[in-house]
Design a protein around this motif. Structure first.
Motif, PDB file in Angstrom:
ATOM      1  N   MET A  50      40.257  60.515  35.847  1.00  0.00           N
ATOM      2  CA  MET A  50      40.131  59.529  36.902  1.00  0.00           C
ATOM      3  C   MET A  50      39.705  58.203  36.278  1.00  0.00           C
ATOM      4  O   MET A  50      38.768  58.156  35.491  1.00  0.00           O
ATOM      5  N   ARG A  51      40.388  57.181  36.660  1.00  0.00           N
ATOM      6  CA  ARG A  51      40.143  55.852  36.102  1.00  0.00           C
ATOM      7  C   ARG A  51      38.704  55.384  36.350  1.00  0.00           C
ATOM      8  O   ARG A  51      38.098  54.749  35.495  1.00  0.00           O
ATOM      9  N   SER A  52      38.134  55.714  37.510  1.00  0.00           N
ATOM     10  CA  SER A  52      36.775  55.266  37.809  1.00  0.00           C
ATOM     11  C   SER A  52      35.768  55.825  36.808  1.00  0.00           C
ATOM     12  O   SER A  52      34.884  55.112  36.336  1.00  0.00           O
ATOM     13  N   PHE A  53      35.909  57.100  36.443  1.00  0.00           N
ATOM     14  CA  PHE A  53      34.984  57.693  35.478  1.00  0.00           C
ATOM     15  C   PHE A  53      35.230  57.161  34.077  1.00  0.00           C
ATOM     16  O   PHE A  53      34.299  56.995  33.300  1.00  0.00           O
ATOM     17  N   GLU A  54      36.491  56.903  33.735  1.00  0.00           N
ATOM     18  CA  GLU A  54      36.798  56.328  32.429  1.00  0.00           C
ATOM     19  C   GLU A  54      36.132  54.958  32.285  1.00  0.00           C
ATOM     20  O   GLU A  54      35.591  54.630  31.236  1.00  0.00           O
ATOM     21  N   LEU A  55      36.174  54.165  33.337  1.00  0.00           N
ATOM     22  CA  LEU A  55      35.607  52.815  33.290  1.00  0.00           C
ATOM     23  C   LEU A  55      34.087  52.831  33.381  1.00  0.00           C
ATOM     24  O   LEU A  55      33.392  52.291  32.531  1.00  0.00           O
ATOM     25  N   LEU A  56      33.542  53.453  34.403  1.00  0.00           N
ATOM     26  CA  LEU A  56      32.100  53.428  34.621  1.00  0.00           C
ATOM     27  C   LEU A  56      31.344  54.397  33.716  1.00  0.00           C
ATOM     28  O   LEU A  56      30.145  54.245  33.524  1.00  0.00           O
ATOM     29  N   GLY A  57      32.050  55.372  33.163  1.00  0.00           N
ATOM     30  CA  GLY A  57      31.412  56.338  32.281  1.00  0.00           C
ATOM     31  C   GLY A  57      31.266  55.850  30.847  1.00  0.00           C
ATOM     32  O   GLY A  57      30.591  56.485  30.052  1.00  0.00           O
ATOM     33  N   LYS A  58      31.888  54.727  30.524  1.00  0.00           N
ATOM     34  CA  LYS A  58      31.748  54.190  29.175  1.00  0.00           C
ATOM     35  C   LYS A  58      30.322  53.714  28.953  1.00  0.00           C
ATOM     36  O   LYS A  58      29.694  53.162  29.859  1.00  0.00           O
ATOM     37  N   ARG A  59      29.871  53.911  27.747  1.00  0.00           N
ATOM     38  CA  ARG A  59      28.517  53.481  27.401  1.00  0.00           C
ATOM     39  C   ARG A  59      28.353  52.003  27.729  1.00  0.00           C
ATOM     40  O   ARG A  59      29.213  51.202  27.418  1.00  0.00           O
ATOM     41  N   LEU A 108      35.158  44.911  32.294  1.00  0.00           N
ATOM     42  CA  LEU A 108      34.790  44.998  33.708  1.00  0.00           C
ATOM     43  C   LEU A 108      35.422  43.855  34.503  1.00  0.00           C
ATOM     44  O   LEU A 108      35.789  44.032  35.673  1.00  0.00           O
ATOM     45  N   GLY A 109      35.565  42.706  33.878  1.00  0.00           N
ATOM     46  CA  GLY A 109      36.242  41.589  34.529  1.00  0.00           C
ATOM     47  C   GLY A 109      37.716  41.869  34.742  1.00  0.00           C
ATOM     48  O   GLY A 109      38.263  41.602  35.820  1.00  0.00           O
ATOM     49  N   GLU A 110      38.365  42.429  33.726  1.00  0.00           N
ATOM     50  CA  GLU A 110      39.783  42.776  33.845  1.00  0.00           C
ATOM     51  C   GLU A 110      40.018  43.838  34.903  1.00  0.00           C
ATOM     52  O   GLU A 110      41.071  43.889  35.519  1.00  0.00           O
ATOM     53  N   ALA A 111      39.024  44.682  35.126  1.00  0.00           N
ATOM     54  CA  ALA A 111      39.119  45.718  36.160  1.00  0.00           C
ATOM     55  C   ALA A 111      38.840  45.150  37.549  1.00  0.00           C
ATOM     56  O   ALA A 111      38.956  45.856  38.546  1.00  0.00           O
ATOM     57  N   GLY A 112      38.437  43.878  37.614  1.00  0.00           N
ATOM     58  CA  GLY A 112      38.191  43.239  38.905  1.00  0.00           C
ATOM     59  C   GLY A 112      36.814  43.482  39.486  1.00  0.00           C
ATOM     60  O   GLY A 112      36.594  43.240  40.671  1.00  0.00           O
ATOM     61  N   LEU A 113      35.871  43.944  38.654  1.00  0.00           N
ATOM     62  CA  LEU A 113      34.540  44.256  39.167  1.00  0.00           C
ATOM     63  C   LEU A 113      33.544  43.110  39.029  1.00  0.00           C
ATOM     64  O   LEU A 113      32.528  43.090  39.718  1.00  0.00           O
ATOM     65  N   LEU A 114      33.828  42.174  38.144  1.00  0.00           N
ATOM     66  CA  LEU A 114      32.934  41.030  37.996  1.00  0.00           C
ATOM     67  C   LEU A 114      33.740  39.779  37.659  1.00  0.00           C
ATOM     68  O   LEU A 114      34.901  39.857  37.281  1.00  0.00           O
ATOM     69  N   VAL A 115      33.072  38.645  37.830  1.00  0.00           N
ATOM     70  CA  VAL A 115      33.681  37.355  37.565  1.00  0.00           C
ATOM     71  C   VAL A 115      32.819  36.613  36.561  1.00  0.00           C
ATOM     72  O   VAL A 115      31.590  36.616  36.662  1.00  0.00           O
ATOM     73  N   ARG A 116      33.465  35.977  35.618  1.00  0.00           N
ATOM     74  CA  ARG A 116      32.806  35.126  34.623  1.00  0.00           C
ATOM     75  C   ARG A 116      32.909  33.692  35.119  1.00  0.00           C
ATOM     76  O   ARG A 116      33.996  33.216  35.414  1.00  0.00           O
ATOM     77  N   GLU A 117      31.778  33.027  35.197  1.00  0.00           N
ATOM     78  CA  GLU A 117      31.753  31.644  35.658  1.00  0.00           C
ATOM     79  C   GLU A 117      31.061  30.773  34.621  1.00  0.00           C
ATOM     80  O   GLU A 117      29.976  31.121  34.147  1.00  0.00           O
ATOM     81  N   VAL A 118      31.684  29.664  34.284  1.00  0.00           N
ATOM     82  CA  VAL A 118      31.083  28.728  33.346  1.00  0.00           C
ATOM     83  C   VAL A 118      30.290  27.714  34.156  1.00  0.00           C
ATOM     84  O   VAL A 118      30.837  27.016  35.004  1.00  0.00           O
TER      85      VAL A 118
END
Length: 109
Positions: free
Chosen positions: A1-10, A48-58
């Protein structure tokens, strides 16, 4: 499952947990996650940004600073992460010899 692959990473869970508290600058995130290198933090934030979970702002400078905040999709994880935190408090122990609430050994399998 993609969610565990992403959130399960150290580090990813710790990064998400830190951003659940508030928007944070890169340096503040690094301080809040002991042991993570700048390179690893940068890589994980990009992922995490590429996955759409966060945004980087300058932030406008000077000095120029970069901050990170959760997107709507990232915020939508809040109930799931809170449930995981509740589960961990009930069933995971710092002491490897501790028994679970139901009497079973904490590390049985």
């Amino acid at each position: 499952m993609r969610s565990f692959e992403l959130l399960g990473k150290r580090w990813n869970g710790l990064i998400m947990a830190a951003l659940m508290q508030q928007t944070a600058h890169f340096a503040a995130l690094r301080r809040s996650i002991p042991g993570i290198s700048e390179r690893m933090l940068s890589d994980r934030l990009t992922e995490l940004g590429e996955a759409g979970l966060l945004v980087r702002e300058v932030d406008p400078g000077p000095p120029r600073r970069v901050s990170y905040r959760l997107t709507q999709a990232g915020e939508a994880l809040r109930p799931a992460l809170q449930e995981l935190r509740s589960w961990a408090k009930k069933y995971l122990f710092d002491d490897g010899d501790a028994a679970r609430a139901d009497g079973e050994p904490a590390h049985c399998c």
